[in-house]
Each structure stands twice: as structure tokens, then as C-alpha cells.
Write an enzyme that holds these catalytic residues in place. Structure first.
Site, PDB file in Angstrom:
ATOM      1  N   ARG A  89      20.738  65.881  40.487  1.00  0.00           N
ATOM      2  CA  ARG A  89      20.894  67.509  40.155  1.00  0.00           C
ATOM      3  C   ARG A  89      19.822  68.197  39.749  1.00  0.00           C
ATOM      4  O   ARG A  89      19.405  69.235  39.841  1.00  0.00           O
ATOM      5  CB  ARG A  89      22.192  67.563  38.991  1.00  0.00           C
ATOM      6  N   VAL A  98      27.895  74.667  44.590  1.00  0.00           N
ATOM      7  CA  VAL A  98      27.818  72.997  44.874  1.00  0.00           C
ATOM      8  C   VAL A  98      27.217  72.371  43.869  1.00  0.00           C
ATOM      9  O   VAL A  98      26.605  73.256  42.808  1.00  0.00           O
ATOM     10  CB  VAL A  98      27.259  72.456  46.126  1.00  0.00           C
ATOM     11  N   GLU A  99      27.482  71.287  43.455  1.00  0.00           N
ATOM     12  CA  GLU A  99      27.218  70.427  42.139  1.00  0.00           C
ATOM     13  C   GLU A  99      27.200  70.821  41.009  1.00  0.00           C
ATOM     14  O   GLU A  99      26.518  71.145  40.193  1.00  0.00           O
ATOM     15  CB  GLU A  99      25.430  70.068  42.528  1.00  0.00           C
ATOM     16  N   GLY A 100      28.601  71.365  40.880  1.00  0.00           N
ATOM     17  CA  GLY A 100      28.805  72.088  39.611  1.00  0.00           C
ATOM     18  C   GLY A 100      28.825  73.566  39.707  1.00  0.00           C
ATOM     19  O   GLY A 100      27.724  74.305  39.706  1.00  0.00           O
ATOM     20  N   SER A 113      20.320  62.478  47.482  1.00  0.00           N
ATOM     21  CA  SER A 113      20.835  62.955  46.303  1.00  0.00           C
ATOM     22  C   SER A 113      22.042  62.132  45.864  1.00  0.00           C
ATOM     23  O   SER A 113      22.107  60.825  46.564  1.00  0.00           O
ATOM     24  CB  SER A 113      21.180  64.444  46.358  1.00  0.00           C
TER      25      SER A 113
END
Ligand SMILES: Cc1cc2nc3c(=O)[nH]c(=O)nc-3n(C[C@H](O)[C@H](O)[C@H](O)COP(=O)(O)OP(=O)(O)OC[C@H]3O[C@@H](n4cnc5c(N)ncnc54)[C@H](O)[C@@H]3O)c2cc1C
Length: 792
Positions: A345, A467-469, A177
Site C-alpha cells: 500500500r 481500492v486497497e481500503g 503489490s
């Protein structure tokens, strides 16, 4: 009075223009007149401010990624033919072989209880297998020794691993990622690529990417970590470099990383590389054996046990060519991160969440058939059925969205808005599904141990949310905030004209975009109203779709027109204040999200060949999502700060009231039935997950018990009837099978089959227990490196 006049006159003008389908020029003139009137009534500022006031997110985020189907949804007129013409994403033979070979093997090697409880890490031989088979280099092209997989294959691998071990899935997911490999592929200098990519592909380097700091979580652009450009000695020579100071936390794979991707703000106070002092966020690759780099300590994220921890360094000197892309990319880190975020994402969290829900769907359905209470399999009790049907339909929607989003990446898109939608909604659906599944599994889900196949998943669910926003931010700030600018047909043009162009060219471009914009608003308003009074009968549908789903396309066309109209009116009505009205923009984002999830679901139904067996899942999901979209619109209108506008909007969007209804119980029952019985629909719904072969662990036993229970039901029925008719009498301590055999009511073979089913059933309902001290005392004597011993 003025307001009433405005509304009535506007209504007449809309209807006349809309009914006669007058040319855009006429719309524009009429619209301009009404725009002026509206501005005077509401006291709006100049048109440009009204339109541009909705600027939510920073420039890098706006410029990052691409738009795809989201632009159609935002247009108010989705072109269904275009969507259905996109070929169904498919794996290559090589990718399928990898899934059937190394991925299957890796799943079989992972025992989640041993990983999470005993080793608190993946065992060394599992780590080695991951490295040797190239799992860490799925996105790295073959020319660098990677597997060069498609996004769909990458997603399929992560999904399958997620159905077996979260630690394995995350350890594989992260290097593929947003991180060193992806940044190198997009921005790396040739020497950097040639050196690092082959090493990353072979697992000779373990990468991590460190952005988050204690003071900068969601607001990652405000990281206090810094580097100062200076001269220093590197390998015996004086070189231009930087002294970097950082303090990071939550970094996945950080404690074991050999290659640290590091984000910090770079300053050049002595102007050694240019005129600017504050160069901005910069990304560098730092070998973790560099003196001054501190890694190794771990966090314990909700017992997920993948490697995660803090790292820090003070005044660590590193050459400038450690910057990804070299010196020229100093200060471009944020642009690089935003550029890569969209694709990564789109895969990681939507995929791992779908994997989790596939496992829940298959195993909770099986458990609900094996476990009986009140002499009935619990899955057939309506209350349980309700939760089970929800899980099954969610699973269909999630997998449809996963595949469509990964497919978009394979088409070359970097879907910034759609990846945010997928991230938020897949992780939230996983959360609601695991809650449903925990309710169904009851006490067995609560008591941890090797026999509990759901508890760890429940514990770890908030990780994906954060996570990731983090999800609240993603929903309320990103989805609509970014969507309104990126996906809207005119807003970005207007913004660029106003901010980036000069003189006559700027005003020509702005006027052109703005007048078209007004026509667009009116056209969507008219269509929303016409669809409202005709109960969506005139909504656009594709030329070639299943008749049984055609009305859903009509409904969605109506909702798209309503959404596009409402979005524009919200931007006009609230201007810049909309940025702070996160409750409103969150709901607008919900409508856009539902439109996307609906599109994915309908496309899957077509791509899989319109399988009637799956129709209950589609129907449940369609009702659920159209109802949710309607609810979100209703909530925007109820909370719209300008009340007369809210009234006008409600008349336009819901002229005959709100017509979408929640799913019917019958659809819910049919959906639950799919997972309560073995068959093609159940296998299709959970396709791509790992199903253990044999009865070697809890889920393998559960699958076997499920099949045995279904196969044995005629015998159970025979026993029940015999008991009821008095052909045999219950005796304490003697099971029904033995009684029936004694009375020759069943054959020896039937008895053996019944006994096998019973022993599997008992194994399934078994719950683990431990010594008083959970084995700690024995552990101290035996093996001090393991915190707990295995359950008895
Ligand atoms: C297990 C785990 C692994 C991670 N892996 C990595 C990694 O490998 N690399 C890395 O750099 N980082 C990593 N992170 C960090 C992760 O990205 C952050 O946790 C995340 O960005 C949120 O930051 P925070 O936890 O500090 O929450 P905060 O920023 O404090 O947010 C708290 C809450 O406020 C909400 N919020 C914040 N701002 C807004 C807003 N404007 N509007 C509405 N709501 C808002 C958030 O949604 C959240 O609900 C990881 C975190 C965890 C827990």
C-alpha cells in the site's frame, strides 16, 4: 464549580512542573492525583478501560507492519535531526537504466486511446513486452529470476507508466503489490517459491489475488467463501485436501490470470489436521486451469480497461499443499495479508496518483500557456492561476511523500500507518488536482477521443479512491485508529500488559507504562500551551536546516505537541466510544497526516539541496497544511462531546487563538509560474514522468506547442503592438503573421516560426468528433471484434 477548581489547580500544577522542568517522578505523582480527580469528575471507569477503550482495529491489524517517523509525530516531540539524517533515497545505476530503457520503450508503445477505446485491453505485443522484460517480477529477488528492485525503483517504474497508460501501470503494479509473489516471498514453502517465483518473474504466470466477495468488501475479514478439509483424489492418489467454494468480484487481472491467489475461510469439521474446527482465513494458490475454476468474465471499471472481473468455484478440490506456506499456514491468511498490506500500500496507489498528477501538472501548465482567451494565455488569468498553483504545489507534496514512503520501505520498514496516510492523501490530492485540471482544460477535457489527454484520468480517479481500503474507511477508521495504538509511545504497552501478561508482571508493566503515559500527556499539554503563547517561537528545529524553512519546523513541533495532547485527551475523554466517533477520529487522523506530509515536504527541500526556485511550492504547501491541521484540531474541539474538556483543551492548544493562515495569493502565483514556463523547476517537479518525443500524439504535440508558444511570444508581442499602433490593419480571413510579413514588420524566419507555432496551437485546441453512430455500422462490416472505429 468543581470543574473550574480542577482546571485552575491543574493549570497551576502544569505550569509549575513544566516551568521548573521537574523530574518525571514528580510529574507522575501530580498527574496521578489529577487523574483520580478527573476520573471522579467525569465518571470514568478504571484507568485501564479509559486507555484501552480506544482499541479500534483487530489484533492482526495492530500487530501488522512497523512504525517509523509516525512514532515521532505521535510523541509530540519529533526529532528533526533524526529525519534529516536519513539519506535521500536513490536509484541504482541498473534501476535507472531500466527506467531509461524498457520503461521508456513501454511508454512509447502505449497509445491510451487505442488501449481504452479500441482494444479495451493492452495490445498483445504490449503484454508480451511487459512479460519479457520482467515488469511482473520487479519485487522478486534476482535469485528467482526477478529484477530484485528497491521499493523506490518499483515506485519509479509504476509512476512513469502512470503518466502514460493507466492500464499498463495497473497491470504492472498489481503483480508487484499484495498478491501471490509477495505472499510467497514472506510465507511460501521452499518448493512453492522455487516453482512459482521464477515463473512469475518471467511472466509465465499471470497472478491475481482474490479476497473481495459480493458480501464482503471493506469488511473483508467477513468473507463467506469457505473450504472444508477432506480427503480426495489428486492426480490418481488419495490426498488430504480441501473442497473450496467461492464467489469473488472486482479481481484485478482475474479474467486473464493463470494463478489465482484465493482467500477463504477454512473449516476442519472432521479434525483431519488438528483440534480446531474453524481454522480461519486461509490463502491458497490455485492454477486457473484447475477443473471447476471459473474466470474470464470482465467488469468495466470506468473505462480503465485493465483486466478486472469476477471468479467463482464450487466444491473445487485442491491439495492442502496449495495453501501458501503449506498446511502449517492454514488459518493464518489474515495475519499474512495484513503483514504484507503495509509495504504494498505504501507504493501502488501513492505512486500511481503521483504519476497522474505529474502528468496533469506538466500538461495542464502547458495547455494554460498555449490556450488564450481574452487575448491572454488562460494560465495568466487569476482564476485559472489559482487552480494551476494548487496543482503544482500538490505535485511537490505528493512526490515528496511518495519518495519518503518508498524510502521507508527500503529501510526495512512496513509502515502500516504511514502507508494508509499516503494512500488516502495521495489519492485525494489526485482527485482534487484532476478536478482543477478539468476546470482549466474546459470543453477539451470533456470530449473524449485521441486528442483528449485528461478525460480518461478523470474517469478513473474513483478507482484509486476505492481500492486497497476505500478512502472514507481509511481516513475515519484506519489512520488514527491504528496510529493511536501503534505509534503511541505507551498505549500498546498498556494493552499488552492488560491483555497478554499475567499477575505481578502485568501490573508492574501496566503501572510503569501508565504513569509514564500520564507524564507524557502533561508534558505535551504544557508544551502545546507554551508554543501557543509564544507563537511557536520555542518549537524544536533541526540543528542544520535551511533558514528559510526553519520556522516551519517550529510550527510543526507545536502542532505535533498539540496533536499528541489532543489524541490522548480524546482517548481518555471518549474511551471506547471514540471507535464509533469516526468524524472525530477522521479529523485526528487528518492532523497526523498533515504532520507526515509536512515532514516529507521539508525533507525533500533539504534532500534536493534547498533549491530557492522551489520555495514558492514549499511555502504554499506549508501554509496550506498547517492551516488544514489547525482546522482539523478546531473541528475536533468544536465537536468534542465533553464540553468543559473541549474548553480546557482550546485554552491549552490555542491560548491566543488560531494563528495559522491559508496560503498567500502571491505564493500561489509563483507556484503557477513554475509550470507556465519551461525550465529546471518545471522539469524537477515533473521528473520521472514520460514526455513523448516528437509530435506523434496529443501530449507530444502539446509539449512542442508549449515550447513554440513561449519562444514565439516576442513575435506575438511585435504583432500586437503593430496592430495597436496602426502599422497594419486586421483583414478578415488573413492571419496576423501574413499581414505583418506583407508590411515587412517581421522577417521570413520569424513568419515561419510564427506559422509553426500557430499550427501546433491549432492542433492542441482541436477536439475530436465522430460519425453519428460513432462508427458502429462501419465496424459491423469491417471488424466485428472492435467495438468502435477510430475517430476521424
Ligand atoms: C477496480 C477495482 C479493482 C479491485 N481489485 C481487487 C483485487 O484485485 N482483489 C480484491 O480482492 N479486491 C479488489 N477490489 C475490491 C476493493 O478492495 C473493494 O472494492 C473495497 O475493499 C471496497 O469494498 P466495496 O466496493 O464493496 O465497498 P463497501 O465495503 O460497500 O464500502 C462502501 C463505502 O462504505 C465505506 N465504509 C465501509 N466500512 C466503513 C467503516 N467501518 N467506516 C467508515 N466507512 C466505511 C467505504 O469507505 C466506502 O466508502 C477492487 C475493486 C475495484 C473497484
Amino acid at each position: 464549580m468543581h470543574v473550574l477548581e480542577f482546571v485552575l489547580a491543574g493549570l497551576v500544577a502544569f505550569l509549575v512542573c513544566g516551568y521548573f522542568q521537574l523530574p518525571i517522578l514528580v510529574w507522575t505523582i501530580v498527574a496521578a492525583a489529577f487523574g483520580g480527580w478527573l476520573s471522579a469528575l467525569a465518571g470514568f471507569g478504571p484507568a485501564a478501560n479509559v486507555v484501552l477503550g480506544g482499541l479500534f482495529v483487530e489484533k492482526e491489524a495492530i500487530d501488522a507492519g512497523t512504525v517509523w517517523w509516525d512514532a515521532d509525530l505521535f510523541s509530540g516531540k519529533p526529532d528533526w535531526n533524526k529525519l534529516l539524517a536519513v539519506p535521500a533515497p536513490r536509484l541504482s545505476a541498473e534501476e535507472q537504466a531500466f527506467l531509461d530503457g524498457p520503461v521508456e520503450e513501454l511508454c512509447a508503445m502505449c497509445n491510451d486511446w487505442e488501449i481504452t477505446h479500441e482494444h479495451q485491453d493492452l495490445p498483445p505485443h504490449v503484454w508480451q513486452f511487459i512479460k519479457d522484460k520482467g515488469f511482473l517480477g520487479m519485487i522478486i529477488p534476482k535469485q528467482y529470476g526477478g529484477l530484485g528492485f528497491s521499493a523506490l525503483a518499483h515506485s519509479a517504474v509504476v509512476m512513469k507508466l502512470s503518466t502514460r497508460s493507466a492500464a499498463a501501470a495497473i497491470s504492472v503494479m498489481v503483480p508487484n503489490s499484495l498478491g501471490p509473489a509477495e505472499l510467497l516471498l514472506h510465507y511460501g514453502a521452499d518448493e512453492q517459491k522455487n516453482h512459482y517465483l521464477p515463473r512469475l518473474a518471467k511472466g509465465l504466470e499471470i497472478p491475481c489475488f482474490a479476497l473481495t466477495s459480493p458480501e464482503a468488501g471493506s469488511d473483508a475479514a467477513s468473507i463467506p467463501d469457505y473450504g472444508i478439509v477432506c480427503k480426495g483424489t489428486w492426480q490418481g492418489k488419495e490426498v488430504l485436501g480441501m473442497r473450496v467454494t467461492w464467489d469473488k468480484r472486482y479481481i484485478t487481472l482475474g479474467p486473464v490470470a493463470t494463478l489465482l491467489g484465493l482467500a477463504f475461510r477454512l473449516y476442519d469439521p472432521e479434525h483431519l489436521i488438528g483440534n480446531k474446527e474453524d481454522l480461519g482465513i486461509t490463502c491458497a494458490l490455485v492454477p486457473t486451469n484447475t477443473p471447476g475454476v471459473n474466470i474470464g468474465r470482465r467488469h468495466l471499471p470506468l473505462n480503465a480497461v485493465f483486466q478486472n472481473g469476477p471468479n467463482h468455484g464450487k466444491d473445487v478440490f485442491m491439495p492442502l499443499d496449495w495453501i501458501i506456506g503449506g498446511k502449517d499456514y492454514a488459518g493464518k491468511g489474515w495475519m499474512m495479508l495484513m503483514g504484507c498490506l503495509a509495504a504494498g500500500r505504501a507504493i501502488s496507489l501513492p505512486t500511481s496518483s503521483t504519476g497522474g498528477v505529474k502528468a496533469l501538472t506538466r500538461f495542464t501548465g502547458a495547455y494554460a500557456r498555449v490556450r488564450s482567451q481574452f487575448k491572454t494565455p488562460i494560465g495568466k488569468l487569476e482564476g485559472v492561476e489559482e487552480a494551476l498553483g494548487r496543482i503544482a504545489a500538490n505535485c511537490y507534496v505528493m512526490d515528496a511523500t511518495r519518495v519518503m514512503t518508498a524510502g521507508a520501505v527500503d529501510l526495512g520498514e512496513k509502515p502500516a500507518v504511514l502507508s494508509a496516510i499516503a494512500k488516502y492523501h495521495m489519492t485525494e490530492r489526485a482527485r482534487s488536482s484532476v478536478n482543477d485540471a478539468m476546470d482549466i482544460v474546459g470543453g477539451k477535457g470533456i470530449c473524449l477521443g485521441p486528442n483528449n489527454w485528461i478525460g480518461r484520468g478523470y474517469q478513473m480517479t474513483p478507482i484509486a479512491i476505492t481500492v486497497e481500503g476505500a478512502n472514507i474507511l481509511t481516513r475515519t477508521l484506519i489512520i488514527f485508529g491504528q496510529g493511536a495504538i501503534r505509534c503511541h509511545p505507551y498505549v500498546l504497552r498498556e494493552m499488552r500488559a492488560a491483555k497478554e501478561m499475567q499477575g505481578a508482571e502485568a501490573s508492574r508493566e501496566f503501572d510503569d507504562a501508565f504513569t509514564s503515559h500520564i507524564g507524557h500527556v502533561i508534558s505535551n499539554g504544557v508544551r502545546a500551551w507554551v508554543h501557543g503563547i509564544t507563537s511557536s517561537r520555542l518549537g524544536h528545529t533541526p540543528a542544520n536546516c535551511a533558514e528559510e524553512t526553519r520556522h516551519y519546523y517550529r510550527f510543526t513541533s507545536r502542532l505535533s505537541a498539540a496533536f499528541a495532547f489532543l489524541a490522548d485527551m480524546s482517548m481518555m475523554g471518549m474511551g471506547g466510544a471514540l471507535k464509533r466517533k469516526e468524524k472525530i477520529s477522521g479529523r485526528l487522523g487528518d492532523v497526523l497526516s498533515m504532520l507526515y506530509l509536512i515532514s516529507a515536504t521539508l525533507k525533500r527541500y533539504e534532500d534536493q539541496g534547498r533549491l530557492k526556485e522551489d520555495l514558492p511550492l514549499v511555502r504554499w504547501a506549508m501554509r496550506d497544511m498547517t492551516y488544514h491541521a489547525q482546522h482539523a484540531i478546531d473541528q475536533v474541539l468544536s465537536n468534542f462531546p465533553i464540553k468543559w474538556m473541549a474548553t480546557m483543551l482550546r485554552w491549552t492548544i490555542f491560548p491566543l487563538g488560531m494563528s495559522f493562515r491559508p496560503p498567500l495569493d502571491a505564493r500561489n502565483r509563483d507556484s503557477a509560474q513554475i509550470v507556465l514556463a519551461p525550465g529546471a523547476a518545471r522539469d524537477r517537479l515533473t521528473a520521472g514522468m514520460y514526455v513523448p518525443k516528437g509530435e506523434t500524439d496529443a501530449t507530444g504535440i502539446l509539449e512542442a506547442a508549449f515550447l513554440a508558444t513561449v519562444a514565439c511570444e516576442p513575435i506575438d508581442e511585435k504583432l500586437r503592438k503593430a496592430l495597436k499602433k496602426g502599422k497594419m490593419a486586421a483583414r478578415p480571413g488573413v492571419d496576423l503573421g501574413t499581414l505583418a510579413l506583407e508590411k515587412n514588420l517581421i522577417t521570413q524566419e520569424e513568419f515561419a516560426q510564427w506559422q509553426r507555432k500557430e499550427s501546433l496551437r491549432k492542433a492542441v485546441i482541436k477536439v475530436d468528433d465522430f460519425p453519428q453512430d460513432f462508427g458502429r455500422t462501419a465496424l459491423v462490416d469491417a471488424d466485428a471484434t472492435r467495438p468502435f472505429v477510430r475517430a476521424a
